[in-house]
Design a protein around this motif. Structure first.
Motif, PDB file in Angstrom:
ATOM      1  N   VAL A 478     -27.167  49.366 -15.584  1.00 54.55           N
ATOM      2  CA  VAL A 478     -26.259  48.219 -15.636  1.00 54.55           C
ATOM      3  C   VAL A 478     -27.079  47.062 -15.086  1.00 54.55           C
ATOM      4  O   VAL A 478     -27.389  47.021 -13.902  1.00 54.55           O
ATOM      5  CB  VAL A 478     -25.019  48.448 -14.756  1.00 54.55           C
ATOM      6  N   GLU A 479     -27.507  46.206 -16.020  1.00 56.71           N
ATOM      7  CA  GLU A 479     -28.423  45.149 -15.578  1.00 56.71           C
ATOM      8  C   GLU A 479     -27.695  43.984 -14.915  1.00 56.71           C
ATOM      9  O   GLU A 479     -26.549  43.692 -15.251  1.00 56.71           O
ATOM     10  CB  GLU A 479     -29.223  44.634 -16.767  1.00 56.71           C
ATOM     11  N   LEU A 480     -28.393  43.360 -14.024  1.00 55.73           N
ATOM     12  CA  LEU A 480     -27.866  42.151 -13.405  1.00 55.73           C
ATOM     13  C   LEU A 480     -27.788  41.060 -14.465  1.00 55.73           C
ATOM     14  O   LEU A 480     -28.751  40.860 -15.203  1.00 55.73           O
ATOM     15  CB  LEU A 480     -28.816  41.674 -12.302  1.00 55.73           C
ATOM     16  N   PRO A 481     -26.668  40.376 -14.552  1.00 56.12           N
ATOM     17  CA  PRO A 481     -26.578  39.306 -15.542  1.00 56.12           C
ATOM     18  C   PRO A 481     -27.473  38.142 -15.134  1.00 56.12           C
ATOM     19  O   PRO A 481     -27.676  37.889 -13.949  1.00 56.12           O
ATOM     20  CB  PRO A 481     -25.108  38.901 -15.487  1.00 56.12           C
ATOM     21  N   ASN A 482     -28.004  37.474 -16.139  1.00 55.88           N
ATOM     22  CA  ASN A 482     -28.867  36.330 -15.885  1.00 55.88           C
ATOM     23  C   ASN A 482     -28.015  35.089 -15.708  1.00 55.88           C
ATOM     24  O   ASN A 482     -27.434  34.599 -16.662  1.00 55.88           O
ATOM     25  CB  ASN A 482     -29.765  36.131 -17.102  1.00 55.88           C
ATOM     26  N   VAL A 483     -27.887  34.603 -14.518  1.00 56.59           N
ATOM     27  CA  VAL A 483     -27.021  33.447 -14.291  1.00 56.59           C
ATOM     28  C   VAL A 483     -27.685  32.441 -13.391  1.00 56.59           C
ATOM     29  O   VAL A 483     -28.774  32.671 -12.864  1.00 56.59           O
ATOM     30  CB  VAL A 483     -25.675  33.862 -13.658  1.00 56.59           C
ATOM     31  N   LYS A 484     -26.976  31.322 -13.209  1.00 58.77           N
ATOM     32  CA  LYS A 484     -27.544  30.269 -12.373  1.00 58.77           C
ATOM     33  C   LYS A 484     -26.924  30.245 -10.984  1.00 58.77           C
ATOM     34  O   LYS A 484     -27.505  29.736 -10.052  1.00 58.77           O
ATOM     35  CB  LYS A 484     -27.328  28.910 -13.049  1.00 58.77           C
ATOM     36  N   GLU A 485     -25.696  30.739 -10.898  1.00 62.87           N
ATOM     37  CA  GLU A 485     -24.983  30.648  -9.617  1.00 62.87           C
ATOM     38  C   GLU A 485     -24.918  32.003  -8.934  1.00 62.87           C
ATOM     39  O   GLU A 485     -24.361  32.942  -9.474  1.00 62.87           O
ATOM     40  CB  GLU A 485     -23.557  30.124  -9.847  1.00 62.87           C
ATOM     41  N   TYR A 486     -25.507  32.096  -7.773  1.00 67.09           N
ATOM     42  CA  TYR A 486     -25.372  33.350  -7.043  1.00 67.09           C
ATOM     43  C   TYR A 486     -25.039  33.103  -5.593  1.00 67.09           C
ATOM     44  O   TYR A 486     -25.476  33.782  -4.698  1.00 67.09           O
ATOM     45  CB  TYR A 486     -26.624  34.220  -7.160  1.00 67.09           C
ATOM     46  N   MET A 487     -24.267  32.040  -5.379  1.00 61.81           N
ATOM     47  CA  MET A 487     -23.831  31.733  -4.021  1.00 61.81           C
ATOM     48  C   MET A 487     -22.856  32.798  -3.529  1.00 61.81           C
ATOM     49  O   MET A 487     -21.956  33.177  -4.253  1.00 61.81           O
ATOM     50  CB  MET A 487     -23.086  30.393  -4.013  1.00 61.81           C
ATOM     51  N   PRO A 488     -23.046  33.264  -2.327  1.00 67.12           N
ATOM     52  CA  PRO A 488     -22.054  34.184  -1.777  1.00 67.12           C
ATOM     53  C   PRO A 488     -20.780  33.418  -1.450  1.00 67.12           C
ATOM     54  O   PRO A 488     -20.804  32.205  -1.293  1.00 67.12           O
ATOM     55  CB  PRO A 488     -22.715  34.693  -0.507  1.00 67.12           C
ATOM     56  N   THR A 489     -19.693  34.119  -1.359  1.00 70.16           N
ATOM     57  CA  THR A 489     -18.415  33.452  -1.111  1.00 70.16           C
ATOM     58  C   THR A 489     -17.868  33.840   0.254  1.00 70.16           C
ATOM     59  O   THR A 489     -18.166  34.915   0.762  1.00 70.16           O
ATOM     60  CB  THR A 489     -17.386  33.855  -2.167  1.00 70.16           C
ATOM     61  N   ASP A 490     -17.069  32.948   0.813  1.00 70.69           N
ATOM     62  CA  ASP A 490     -16.450  33.232   2.108  1.00 70.69           C
ATOM     63  C   ASP A 490     -15.364  34.287   2.003  1.00 70.69           C
ATOM     64  O   ASP A 490     -15.023  34.940   2.966  1.00 70.69           O
ATOM     65  CB  ASP A 490     -15.852  31.952   2.702  1.00 70.69           C
ATOM     66  N   THR A 491     -14.802  34.393   0.802  1.00 68.30           N
ATOM     67  CA  THR A 491     -13.725  35.355   0.634  1.00 68.30           C
ATOM     68  C   THR A 491     -14.255  36.773   0.691  1.00 68.30           C
ATOM     69  O   THR A 491     -13.491  37.722   0.802  1.00 68.30           O
ATOM     70  CB  THR A 491     -13.049  35.176  -0.725  1.00 68.30           C
ATOM     71  N   GLY A 492     -15.568  36.896   0.607  1.00 68.36           N
ATOM     72  CA  GLY A 492     -16.125  38.226   0.678  1.00 68.36           C
ATOM     73  C   GLY A 492     -16.259  38.876  -0.672  1.00 68.36           C
ATOM     74  O   GLY A 492     -16.545  40.058  -0.776  1.00 68.36           O
ATOM     75  N   GLU A 493     -16.082  38.093  -1.720  1.00 67.58           N
ATOM     76  CA  GLU A 493     -16.299  38.675  -3.044  1.00 67.58           C
ATOM     77  C   GLU A 493     -17.726  38.410  -3.475  1.00 67.58           C
ATOM     78  O   GLU A 493     -18.330  37.376  -3.167  1.00 67.58           O
ATOM     79  CB  GLU A 493     -15.320  38.066  -4.040  1.00 67.58           C
ATOM     80  N   SER A 494     -18.261  39.343  -4.226  1.00 68.28           N
ATOM     81  CA  SER A 494     -19.618  39.198  -4.726  1.00 68.28           C
ATOM     82  C   SER A 494     -19.695  38.025  -5.688  1.00 68.28           C
ATOM     83  O   SER A 494     -18.753  37.758  -6.418  1.00 68.28           O
ATOM     84  CB  SER A 494     -20.012  40.479  -5.449  1.00 68.28           C
ATOM     85  N   PRO A 495     -20.818  37.317  -5.716  1.00 65.16           N
ATOM     86  CA  PRO A 495     -20.972  36.234  -6.702  1.00 65.16           C
ATOM     87  C   PRO A 495     -20.847  36.750  -8.132  1.00 65.16           C
ATOM     88  O   PRO A 495     -20.510  35.994  -9.034  1.00 65.16           O
ATOM     89  CB  PRO A 495     -22.375  35.686  -6.432  1.00 65.16           C
ATOM     90  N   LEU A 496     -21.084  38.029  -8.307  1.00 63.51           N
ATOM     91  CA  LEU A 496     -20.969  38.595  -9.651  1.00 63.51           C
ATOM     92  C   LEU A 496     -19.536  38.521 -10.168  1.00 63.51           C
ATOM     93  O   LEU A 496     -19.298  38.490 -11.379  1.00 63.51           O
ATOM     94  CB  LEU A 496     -21.423  40.060  -9.655  1.00 63.51           C
ATOM     95  N   ALA A 497     -18.574  38.464  -9.220  1.00 67.52           N
ATOM     96  CA  ALA A 497     -17.168  38.452  -9.616  1.00 67.52           C
ATOM     97  C   ALA A 497     -16.819  37.207 -10.431  1.00 67.52           C
ATOM     98  O   ALA A 497     -15.858  37.210 -11.197  1.00 67.52           O
ATOM     99  CB  ALA A 497     -16.279  38.538  -8.379  1.00 67.52           C
ATOM    100  N   ASN A 498     -17.603  36.142 -10.262  1.00 71.71           N
ATOM    101  CA  ASN A 498     -17.322  34.902 -10.992  1.00 71.71           C
ATOM    102  C   ASN A 498     -17.834  34.921 -12.435  1.00 71.71           C
ATOM    103  O   ASN A 498     -17.550  34.007 -13.208  1.00 71.71           O
ATOM    104  CB  ASN A 498     -17.979  33.715 -10.276  1.00 71.71           C
TER     105      ASN A 498
END
Length: 829
Positions: A478-498
Motif C-alpha cells: 500500500v504505497e504512500l500517496p504522492n501529495v503536497k500536504e503532510y502537516m500533522p494535525t492537532d486533532t491527532g488524525e494522520s495527514p493521510l486522512a485528508n
RNA sequence: GCCGCGGUGGCGGAAUUGGUAGACGCGUUGGACUCAAAAUCCAAUAACCGAAAGGUUGUGAGAGUUCGAGUCUCUCCCGCGGCACCA
C-alpha cells in the motif's frame, strides 16, 4: 618515494576494490559464513556523524579480519529512512520527504564510501522504498493474522510538539525522546502489537545469546517479570470481589486496606454505594489531567480518596477494610488494584501514615533483629501474627497463604504492548481497510452481505478486529500517496486522512466502499527486520528466501548503541521470534552477539550538537588527514565501549604514525632478506596482541601495539620484506588504504585484503631472558636480566649476591622468599 | 531510591587479571637540523627531597585480606548511564 598523500591513494583504492567487488558476500561460497552487522543509519540532513564512524570502523575491522581468516563475510549497509526529522524538514521546506531522503542517502553513501568501509554495497536497502516496505507491511499482516495486532482505545503518550503518539519506550523522563517536548496522556484509538505475548520468550531467549551484560540487564528490567498471586477480596452485598495482584501473599494478614487505580472500572460499578462520589470524581479528573512530567515532578507525594460506604473483606482475617483510590496504583499493571500492607511496603506505609490507616506487622527479619521505629521491613523473613502460618519462612508462606484463600499463582510483566500507530505521513501505511459492512457481518453471521455474495471467511485478525480487513497480498505494498500536504494535525488524525482519493477504496473482502487505515507505522517497524532483508534484498516473491536465511542467519556480531537496547533490540527480537514461530525464519534469536560502542562527545566532554556548534564533520577530517587517519584515530581515542571526548590534537598522533609507516614502506628500505631476530619476535607479539585485541574490541591497545612495532622499525636502516609485509597485513583492517598502497608498491599484484591473516609463532614470542625484579619486604629494590628458564634457587643466589640487596639485608637472614617465575623474587625478612 | 559502569600524571588512557603503576598517544621542556620558522629527528617528562647516586610518597577516601593490592573484601564520597510508585 613521494610524500604520504592520503587523498590520492584512498580514492584510487576505493575504486579498485569496488570494481573488483572485493567485499561483496557470495552466497554460493563454500567458506564458512560470517554475518557482521552495524545499525543502519538514519539518513538525516546533518550527514554522517563521527559516532557512526566509530561503530562502523570497529565492525569493519572485525569483518576484514574474518575475511582474512577464511570466512565469507556479509557486512551490509542500508538506510533506516522513514522518520520524523525528514518529515519535519519536508514540511518546513516544502520538499517531498522522498526527495529529501534521496538527497540525504546520496550524501551518506558518498561519505561512507570515502571512509573505505568494506560494506557490500550490492545489498543496499532503504526502508522507505516500496519494494522494501511491501514486506514490512506483509510482516505486519502476518502479525495481524496471528492475532498479535489489535486496535484499541487507550491512553497514549501524546507529544504536544511532534503531534504524535509515542510508545512507552519513547518517553524519557516524562518527555518526548525525540524532541524533548511535553508529553501528556490522550485517549486514542491505536493499533497495538501484542509484544506482551512474547514477554517470556524474549526473556528466556536472552539466556541463549552472547550480549554485553548491560544490554541483557536492561532488557530483563524492561520486561520485568515478577511471580505472585491473584487474591480476591470480597465486597459485602456485591457480586464481584476486588481482585489484586501481589508478589507477597505472605503479608496478607497485614493487609489493612485496598487501593484501586483511579481509572479502575469497579469504581463506576460501585458508584451507588459510594457516598462521596463527587469527591472521587474530582480526584479522577485531576489525575487524568496530569502530564507525565507533572506526575514525576510531584515527587510522589501520596494523594488519594477513600471510597466511603464501601468495604472489602480481608479473606484471611475476615476483617473489614477500607477501599481507597490513588494514582500511586497504576491501572496498567496487575489488576489495577492492590492490597496495602503498610508494615512491609514503603509506599503503603507512606500512604497509611498520611491518611491514618492501620499498620500491622506480620513478617519479622530472619535474624530476629527488631525493626527500627518508623522503618519498613520490606524483605522476606519469618511470618508472624498470621494464625496457623506463624513461624513459616516467607518463601513458603507465600504460596501456602495464597492457597488458603484460593489465590491463583500468576506471573506478571512490566512490559506493555507496543503502540504501533503514528498519525503521520512519512511511514509505512498500515495495510488495513475499514469496512462497515464487514463489521456488521462479523457481528452477525447471517447478515446480508455474506448471503448475497459468496465471500471468503474472516481471518483470525479480522475476527478479532471486526470491520478491519487485510489488504490482500497481491495488492501490497500500500504505497504512500504522492501529495503536497503532510502537516500533522492537532486533532491527532494522520495527514493521510485528508487525502480523500487515497482513503476511499474498495473492501478487499466484500468489494464495497471502505476506508483505508490512515495511521502509519512507527519508525521501529522497518528496522525490526532489516537484517533479514540484507540476506536476500532483491527478492520479489518473499521477504527473504528461507534457504538463504538458513545460510546466513543468525547475525554473528551486531554492534550498536546502548540507546537502542530497549527499543530496536527488543522490537526486532520480537519480530524475529514471531517469524520463527511462523516457520519463516530459521533461528529464534536473530543476534548471536551484541556489543556496544561509547558515544563520542565534543571537545571538553559535552554532547555534540548543532546548537553547541561542536559537531565534527567527518568530511573535513578526511579532507585534512585522510580516511585512514580518521579510522585509526577513532579506534585509538579510548576504550571502545566507553564515551570519549573528541580531541583535534589526537589526530596528529595517528597522522604522524601513518607518515612514519609511509616512510618505512619505501622500497629502498626494504630488503629481500634481512635477518632480524629481535624485530621478528616483536612482530609475532604484535600479531598476537592485535589479533586478541580485535576480538575483545580493545582497538585502542591494538593500535598502540602497532605503534610500538613501528617505533622499533624506525630504529632500523633496513627491513626484511617478509616481516614488513606481515606487519602491513596486521595493520590493514585499521588502515586499509595506506597498507594496500605500500603492499602494491612492493610489487604485489593481489590485494592485501585478499591475503590470509597472519598467525603468530608461539616459539618466537618466548623471550630468552627477562628482567628479574627483586623486592625486599614487597618493595622493589633491584632488577637485573636473567635467562628465561631460571630456577628459584639460581635466582635466589644471584639476588643475594647483589651488593644492593646485601646492603638492605644488613646481614639478617631472610625469613621467606617468594619466587614468581618469569617475574620477581620477593625477599621477606 | 534501585540497578549497572567508572574514578590512575598536565590531558586521553595502559597494566599479562594479585607480581616493576603510568605502555601508546597528546602536551610540555631541552637539543639537532635551518638564515629563520614549520615539519622532522634525538632526549627528558607522576610528585616531593637531592648536584648526583639514591630515597620517600603515590591509582577518589578510610579500613581489611596478602610476602605483595590500581586489581580482592567491607564502609563511605564523587561522576556517568539506565529504571523509577510495576504492588
Amino acid at each position: 618515494m613521494n610524500r604520504y598523500h592520503p587523498a590520492k591513494i584512498e580514492a584510487k583504492w576505493q575504486k579498485v576494490w569496488e570494481k573488483k567487488k572485493l567485499y561483496n558476500a557470495k552466497p554460493s561460497s563454500r567458506k564458512k559464513k560470517y554475518y557482521a552487522l552495524i545499525e543502519f543509519p538514519y539518513p538525516s540532513g546533518d550527514g554522517l556523524h563521527v559516532g557512526h564512524v566509530r561503530s562502523y570502523t570497529a565492525m569493519d575491522i572485525v569483518a576484514r579480519k574474518r575475511r582474512a581468516e577464511g570466512y565469507e563475510v556479509l557486512y551490509p549497509i542500508g538506510w533506516d529512512a522513514f522518520g520524523l526529522p525528514t518529515e519535519n524538514y519536508a514540511i518546513k521546506h516544502k520538499i517531498h520527504p522522498k526527495i529529501v531522503t534521496k538527497k540525504n542517502t546520496d550524501n551518506f553513501r558518498r561519505q561512507l564510501k570515502s571512509l573505505g568501509f568494506s560494506f557490500d554495497w550490492s545489498r543496499e536497502i532503504n526502508t522507505s522504498d516500496p519494494g522494501y516496505y511491501k514486506w514490512t507491511q506483509w510482516i505486519f499482516l502476518q502479525l495481524f493474522e496471528a492475532g498479535l495486532a489489535y486496535k484499541t482505545k487507550t491512553f497514549i503518550n501524546w507529544c504536544l510538539n511532534c503531534k504524535i503518539g509515542l510508545a512507552n519506550e519513547e518517553v524519557v523522563g516524562g518527555r518526548c525522546e525525540r524532541c524533548g517536548g511535553t508529553v501528556e496522556k490522550r485517549e486514542k484509538e491505536q493499533w497495538m502489537l501484542r509484544i506482551t505475548a512474547y514477554a517470556d520468550k524474549l526473556l528466556k531467549g536472552l539466556e541463549t545469546v552472547n550480549y554485553i551484560s548491560e544490554a541483557k540487564v536492561q532488557q530483563e528490567h524492561w520486561i520485568g517479570r515478577s511471580d505472585g498471586a491473584l487474591l480476591q477480596f470480597p465486597v459485602p452485598h456485591a457480586q464481584t470481589p476486588i481482585e489484586v495482584f501481589t508478589t507477597r501473599p505472605d503479608t496478607l494478614y497485614g493487609a489493612t486496606y485496598l487501593v484501586l487505580a483511579p481509572e479502575h472500572p469497579l469504581v463506576d460499578n460501585f458508584r451507588p454505594r459510594i457516598s462521596n462520589f463527587h469527591e472521587v470524581e474530582a480526584y479522577r479528573e485531576a489525575s487524568k489531567k496530569k502530564t507525565e512530567e507533572e506526575r514525576l515532578r510531584l515527587e510522589r507525594e501520596k494523594t488519594g480518596v477513600e471510597l466511603r460506604g464501601l468495604k472489602a473483606i480481608n479473606p484471611a482475617t475476615r476483617e473489614e477494610m477500607p477501599v481507597w483510590i490513588s494514582d500511586y496504583v497504576l491501572a496498567g499493571y496487575g489488576t489495577g488494584a492492590i492490597m496495602a500492607v503498610p508494615a512491609h511496603d514503603e509506599r503503603d506505609y507512606e500512604f497509611a501514615r498520611k491518611f491514618n490507616l492501620a499498620i500491622r506487622e506480620v513478617v519479622r527479619p530472619r535474624s530476629g533483629a527488631p525493626i527500627e521505629e518508623g522503618k519498613v521491613f520490606a524483605g522476606e523473613g519469618m511470618v508472624s501474627a498470621s494464625g496457623r502460618f506463624d513461624g513459616m519462612p516467607s518463601a513458603k508462606a507465600k504460596w501456602e497463604i495464597a492457597k488458603s484463600v484460593a489465590g491463583k499463582r500468576i506471573t506478571q510483566y512490566k512490559l506493555r504492548d507496543w503502540v504501533f500507530s503514528r498519525q503521520r505521513y512519512w511511514g509505512e501505511p498500515i495495510p488495513l481497510v475499514f469496512c462497515s459492512g464487514c463489521q456488521k457481518d462479523a457481528a452477525n453471521p447471517k447478515s446480508q452481505i455474506s448471503t448475497v455474495k459468496k465471500m471468503r471467511q474472516f481471518s483470525k485478525g479480522e475476527r478479532l478486529n471486526p470491520g478491519w480487513i487485510a489488504v490482500s497480498e497481491k495488492n501490497l505494498p500500500v504505497e504512500l500517496p504522492n501529495v503536497k500536504e503532510y502537516m500533522p494535525t492537532d486533532t491527532g488524525e494522520s495527514p493521510l486522512a485528508n487525502i480523500t482519493s487515497w482513503v476511499g477504496t474498495k473492501c478487499p473482502r466484500c468489494g464495497l466502499k471502505a476506508r483505508r487505515e490512515t495511521d502509519v507505522m512507527p519508525n521501529w517497524a522497518g528496522s525490526s527486520w532489516y537484517f533479514l532483508r540484507y540476506i536476500d534484498p532483491k527478492n520479489k516473491k518473499t521477504f527473504a528466501d528461507f534457504k538463504q536465511l538458513k545460510h546466513w542467519m543468525p547475525v554473528d556480531w551486531y554492534n550498536g548503541g546502548m540507546e537502542h537496547t530497549v527499543l530496536h533490540l527488543l522490537y526486532s527480537r520480537f519480530w524475529n521470534q514471531f517469524l520463527y514461530d511462523q516457520k519463516l525464519v530459521p533461528v529464534r534469536e536473530p543476534y548471536q552477539k551484541r556489543t556496544s560502542h561509547g558515544l563520542i562527545m565534543g571537545e571538553g566532554g559535552m554532547k555534540m550538537s548543532k546548537s553547541k556548534g561542536n559537531v565534527v564533520n567527518p568530511d573535513s577530517v578526511v579532507k585534512d588527514f585522510g580516511a585512514d587517519a580518521l579510522r585509526l584515530y577513532e579506534m585509538f581515542i579510548g576504550p571502545f565501549n566507553q564515551p570519549v571526548a573528541w580531541d583535534v590534537h589526537g589526530i596528529l598522533g595517528v597522522t604522524r604514525f601513518l607518515e612514519r609507516v609511509w616512510m618505512l614502506g619505501d622500497p629502498k628500505r626494504i630488503a629481500k632478506k634481512h635477518a632480524d631476530k629481535e624485530l621478528e619476535a616483536l612482530l609475532h607479539k604484535t600479531i598476537k596482541k592485535v589479533s586478541q585485541d580485535i576480538e575483545s574490541m580493545a582497538f585502542n591497545t591494538a593500535v598502540s601495539a602497532c605503534m610500538v612495532f613501528v617505533n622499533e622499525c624506525s630504529k632500523r636502516e633496513m627491513l626484511d620484506r617478509a616481516l614488513w609485509q606481515t606487519f602491513l597485513r596486521v595493520l590493514s583492517p585499521f588502515a586499509p588504504h595506506i597498507t594496500e598502497e605500500l603492499w602494491q608498491v612492493l610489487g604485489n599484484k593481489k590485494s592485501i585484503h585478499e591475503e590470509l591473516w597472519p598467525v603468530y609463532n608461539p616459539k618466537l614470542i618466548r623471550d630468552e631472558e627477562f628482567v628479574l625484579v627483586v623486592q625486599i619486604n614487597g618493595k622493589v629494590r633491584d632488577s637485573f636480566t636473567v635467562p628465561s628458564g631460571i630456577t628459584q634457587k639460581e635466582a635466589e643466589s644471584l639476588a643475594l649476591a647483589r651488593e644492593k640487596i646485601q646492603a638492605f639485608l644488613g646481614g639478617s637472614q631472610p625469613k621467606k622468599i617468594i619466587f614468581v617465575p618469569g617475574r620477581l623474587l620477593n625477599i621477606v625478612f
